[in-house]
Each structure stands twice: as C-alpha cells, then as structure tokens.
Motif scaffolding. Structure first.
Motif, PDB file in Angstrom:
ATOM      1  N   ARG A 178       0.852  -1.187   0.000  1.00  0.00           N
ATOM      2  CA  ARG A 178       0.000   0.000   0.000  1.00  0.00           C
ATOM      3  C   ARG A 178       0.891   1.242   0.000  1.00  0.00           C
ATOM      4  NH1 ARG A 178      -5.189   1.330   3.937  1.00  0.00           N
ATOM      5  NH2 ARG A 178      -5.664   3.383   3.028  1.00  0.00           N
ATOM      6  N   ALA A 179       0.758   2.056  -1.052  1.00  0.00           N
ATOM      7  CA  ALA A 179       1.594   3.253  -1.162  1.00  0.00           C
ATOM      8  C   ALA A 179       1.183   4.276  -0.103  1.00  0.00           C
ATOM      9  CB  ALA A 179       1.458   3.859  -2.552  1.00  0.00           C
ATOM     10  N   THR A 180       2.172   4.751   0.646  1.00  0.00           N
ATOM     11  CA  THR A 180       1.918   5.689   1.752  1.00  0.00           C
ATOM     12  C   THR A 180       2.901   6.843   1.662  1.00  0.00           C
ATOM     13  OG1 THR A 180       1.238   3.823   3.134  1.00  0.00           O
ATOM     14  CG2 THR A 180       1.726   5.895   4.249  1.00  0.00           C
ATOM     15  N   LEU A 181       2.400   8.057   1.808  1.00  0.00           N
ATOM     16  CA  LEU A 181       3.264   9.227   1.747  1.00  0.00           C
ATOM     17  C   LEU A 181       3.966   9.402   3.094  1.00  0.00           C
ATOM     18  CD1 LEU A 181       4.129  11.647  -0.031  1.00  0.00           C
ATOM     19  CD2 LEU A 181       2.257  12.949   1.042  1.00  0.00           C
ATOM     20  N   ARG A 182       5.294   9.448   3.053  1.00  0.00           N
ATOM     21  CA  ARG A 182       6.090   9.583   4.287  1.00  0.00           C
ATOM     22  C   ARG A 182       7.267  10.530   4.061  1.00  0.00           C
ATOM     23  NH1 ARG A 182       5.354   4.811   7.402  1.00  0.00           N
ATOM     24  NH2 ARG A 182       3.101   4.690   7.650  1.00  0.00           N
TER      25      ARG A 182
ATOM     26  N   ARG B  18       9.812  14.040   0.632  1.00  0.00           N
ATOM     27  CA  ARG B  18       8.545  13.399   0.960  1.00  0.00           C
ATOM     28  C   ARG B  18       8.246  12.442  -0.178  1.00  0.00           C
ATOM     29  NH1 ARG B  18       5.489  15.378   4.956  1.00  0.00           N
ATOM     30  NH2 ARG B  18       3.516  14.801   3.954  1.00  0.00           N
ATOM     31  N   ALA B  19       8.110  11.171   0.153  1.00  0.00           N
ATOM     32  CA  ALA B  19       8.062  10.140  -0.875  1.00  0.00           C
ATOM     33  C   ALA B  19       6.920   9.167  -0.628  1.00  0.00           C
ATOM     34  CB  ALA B  19       9.390   9.377  -0.901  1.00  0.00           C
ATOM     35  N   LEU B  20       6.480   8.515  -1.712  1.00  0.00           N
ATOM     36  CA  LEU B  20       5.577   7.380  -1.582  1.00  0.00           C
ATOM     37  C   LEU B  20       6.402   6.153  -1.256  1.00  0.00           C
ATOM     38  CD1 LEU B  20       3.035   7.802  -4.530  1.00  0.00           C
ATOM     39  CD2 LEU B  20       2.586   8.068  -2.083  1.00  0.00           C
TER      40      LEU B  20
ATOM     41  N   LEU C 227       6.498   2.014  -0.392  1.00  0.00           N
ATOM     42  CA  LEU C 227       5.801   0.729  -0.498  1.00  0.00           C
ATOM     43  C   LEU C 227       6.639  -0.356   0.149  1.00  0.00           C
ATOM     44  CD1 LEU C 227       5.244   2.283  -3.536  1.00  0.00           C
ATOM     45  CD2 LEU C 227       3.618   0.388  -3.570  1.00  0.00           C
TER      46      LEU C 227
ATOM     47  N   HIS D 198       9.384   6.073  -3.898  1.00  0.00           N
ATOM     48  CA  HIS D 198       9.061   6.883  -5.068  1.00  0.00           C
ATOM     49  C   HIS D 198       9.335   8.341  -4.711  1.00  0.00           C
ATOM     50  CE1 HIS D 198       6.568   3.726  -7.328  1.00  0.00           C
ATOM     51  NE2 HIS D 198       7.124   3.126  -6.291  1.00  0.00           N
TER      52      HIS D 198
END
Length: 438
Positions: free
Chosen positions: A45-49, A61-63, A65, A82
């Motif tokens: 699940r892609a999560t912005l962190r 700030r990246a996606l 996985l 990402h």
C-alpha cells in the motif's frame, strides 16, 4: 555477491525526472525502511512519508511501499521509495540508505535473487533483460513471452516426462527379478526417442528466428565500385549515413546504419566496391566487404541498370539469400538475369522503386525472424540440441544401465537451460548483461 546483504538501486531512468524509484531488497530492508521513513506502511500500500537521514533532516517526501517476503519480486523483504526525481534528492537518499546498512546493487542482482529464491527460472530472467532492451514491437512481444515463462514451461514439461522415463528405467533395473512388465525397457526407449523427436522438431520449427529477432538482422550491400551502393544505403535509412561520390573506391570500410524491417531490427552495411585492387587500403576494404557478405543474413547485390553485372556480382546473385537490385533505373531498363525474373529496378537518386525494395526487405526479414520464437539465445539451442542427442542415444542404448546414463545426461542439459543444475558460470554470464536496478 551475497543474498545476506540488503541492496538498493535506482529502478527508474537516470537524469532529471518527475519521479525516481529506488528499490531495496534483502533481510534488513524493513529495518532500513524504519530508519528512513519512521515505520513501515501496510504491505503493498503506497503511503506518503517524510524520509530522514541519521540526523533527522528531511530529505524528501516520498511514496513508500513495503513488500514482505516471500511475496515480492525477489522473494525477500523488499521496498520501493518513489521520490522526486532530482539528482540531489536521489543522491541524498542513496547516501542515507548506505548509512543505514544497505549497499548499491550490482547489475542484475535483483533478478538474480528472484531466480535464487525460485521466483523465476533462468529463461524468464533472460526475458526480463530482453524486455528492458527491446527496441521494436516484435522484440517486445517476444521478450514478454519469454519473461512470462513460455520456454521454461515447455522445458519443464519435457523434463517431467524425462524424469518419469528415468524412474521407470531405474525401476526395471532395481527390480529386475520382480514381476514387472517385460516390455517396460522398450517403452522407455520408445519414449526417449519420441521426446528426442519433439525437441528436434521444436528446434527446426524455431529455425533461429528468436535469436535473429533479438540480435537483429545483418544486411550487406555489395557490388562493383560506383554502382550507387552508398546512395542506396542513404535512401533506405533516410539520412546521409555514407559519403557519396562519383569517384570509384570512395567507400573503403564498412559503413553501418540501423533500421527496422517488419518489426525486426536490422543493420545495413555499405561496403567497398568489389574489384581487383592493388592499393593496400582499398584491398583491405574489399576483403572486409567479402567477409561481411559471407556473414550477412541478407545480401543486396547491386549493379547499374545501364550495364551488365560484373563477374563478382554475378557470383553473388547465385546465393539464395541474395536480392538483386538494379540501380539507376532512371537511366535504363535492366534486362532479366539468365532468363529469370528481372531484378528490382530502383533509382536511389529519384526514389523510384525504393518502396518496392523496402517491401522486399521487410518480407525477407519477416521470413527470417517475423514474430520470433522461444529460443532467443545460442545457449538455449545448445542445451536442447544436447538433450536431444542424449535422448536419441537412450532410445538406441543396448542395455538398461546405458539408457539411464543417457537419460540423466539429457536431464542435466534441460536443467542447464532453465538454471536447475550446474549453472554458476552461466548465471554470471547472464546477469552481468542486466542494467543496474534489475
């Protein structure tokens, strides 16, 4: 190279871009991800962190996985970052990954780990490399078929049948005193002969088409000096690839230009004019021209429409892989050759006949490569030829022990095809061709 390391690499293209993808794989991928992203997101699940280095500074700030093993491409714990695609961002995150204990991956190391963890066989791994390198639609389709395991499945089916034959033969040897069917040995020999015939049929059916599509065709333009070979090359590729001059002997070395014929990549080679030359440099150019013609898949034998072909060109026209081309049809109409169909009449200067010549070349390319085949590398063909030889020997062996030995050798040959046995040197050769990040 060890799978105990955690590796990372840029999986997207180099240079400035909107998004760059860094891949990680290895036993410490989760710990490395925790250090940079704070904690792991839910799997797949892609999560912005925010990504931070060891001092706590935000790098980007990246996606993010997270792919826990074995449900990942490599079969190991893996992750993707990402990022924004700037060089400074990539460099800073890469430095943070190194500081966290990961190391840069070697060429092909991700795919090699996938192979070692049973995620794909060696033929599928080669297909992935070919998919990355594909330049034409036909190459893409062939590589996708290979990466999807088409050749591996075919080889696995043969290997399964071979294993059953070997088991039956071993049973006949081991329990010779038992009440086993007397015709069992004959059935094993017949099965081996049938399997050998199937593999040989597959080799003949492929006919080298897969290798030609992957590697591309070689087209040599040969003929006497000053018949317009260089002009013909330029007209076929649509640019001034070769120097054109009315002076005979201008072309002294092979001049290459790439094109695509019916989806098949091809290299067109303009060569020195064929004649007896006393001058040392021109003589070497002619020697290279003859060598290029001998190695070519297709030869364009070019002569001037307003003059009969010279003896060298007539010798070329006797070849089955030769396309006769009469250039300068704007000056004269070429006569038929030895009563056969007339040559392709073209004018490289005016463009007359060039569409017909290109169509003929595309037809020749399609007949030699077309949509390709399952065997895309010389090692595929060599392994199957060896397996077929041993199976044929098993079919004719006079005693059961020799049948078993021949079947074992055939099994090893099929195993080398898919990477099941004795492949360390093959692995090194295959995976060093991959790009970083694969």
């Amino acid at each position: 190279m060890t799978t105990a390391d955690t590796i990372f690499a840029l999986a997207s293209g180099a240079g400035r871009a909107a998004v760059a993808v860094l891949r990680l794989s290895g036993p410490d991928s989760g710990a490395v991800l925790d250090r940079l992203a704070g904690r792991r997101p839910e799997p797949r699940r892609a999560t912005l962190r925010p990504l931070r280095d060891g001092t706590g500074e935000v790098l980007d700030r990246a996606l993010v996985l997270w792919f826990p093993g074995p449900a990942s491409f490599t079969g190991e714990d893996s992750a993707e970052l990402h990022l924004h695609g700037g060089r400074a961002v990539i460099a800073a995150v890469s430095a943070a990954l190194t500081a966290a204990g990961a190391r840069p991956a070697e060429p092909g190391e991700f795919s090699r780990r996938a192979f070692l963890h049973g995620k794909l066989d060696l033929t599928a791994a080669e297909g992935i490399a070919e998919l990355v390198e594909a330049e034409t639609e036909a190459q893409r389709r062939q590589a996708l078929q290979q990466a999807g395991g088409a050749l591996g499945r075919l080889a696995a089916g043969w290997a399964g049948r071979l294993t059953r034959l070997l088991a039956q033969n071993e049973a006949a040897i081991e329990f010779a005193e038992e009440d086993l069917p007397s015709e069992l040995g004959d059935a094993v020999r017949a099965g081996a002969a049938t399997l050998a015939a199937e593999i040989r049929h597959a080799l003949a059916e492929d006919g080298g088409r897969g290798e030609r599509l992957r590697e591309g065709l070689q087209v040599a333009i040969l003929g006497a000096p000053n018949v317009g070979k260089s002009s013909l090359l330029n007209a076929l590729v649509g640019r001034d690839a070769a120097i054109v001059s009315a002076r005979a002997g201008t072309t002294r070395d092979v001049v290459e230009a790439r094109t695509v014929l019916a989806g098949v990549p091809a290299v067109l080679a303009d060569t020195a004019g064929l004649r007896d030359a006393a001058e040392e440099i021109e003589a070497e150019g002619i020697r290279r021209a003859r060598h290029r013609g001998e190695a070519a898949d297709i030869v364009l034998a070019v002569f001037a429409a307003d003059a009969p072909p010279d003896p060298d060109t007539l010798a070329l026209l006797a070849r089955r892989d030769c396309v006769a081309v009469a250039n300068r049809c704007d000056l004269a109409t070429p006569a038929p050759l030895h009563g056969d169909q007339p040559p392709l009449a073209v004018s490289a200067r005016t463009g007359d006949g060039m569409a017909a010549l290109r169509a003929r070349l595309e037809a020749e390319a399609a007949s030699r490569a077309g949509d390709g085949g399952l065997l895309t590398r010389p090692r595929h063909r060599a392994a199957l030829e060896e397996a077929a030889r041993w199976l044929a020997e098993a079919g004719e062996a006079p005693v059961a022990e020799l049948v078993s030995e021949a079947l074992r050798q055939a099994s090893r040959a099929l195993g080398r095809l898919t990477g099941a046995v004795g492949v360390e040197a093959v692995l090194d050769a295959v995976f060093r061709e991959f790009c970083i990040g694969k």
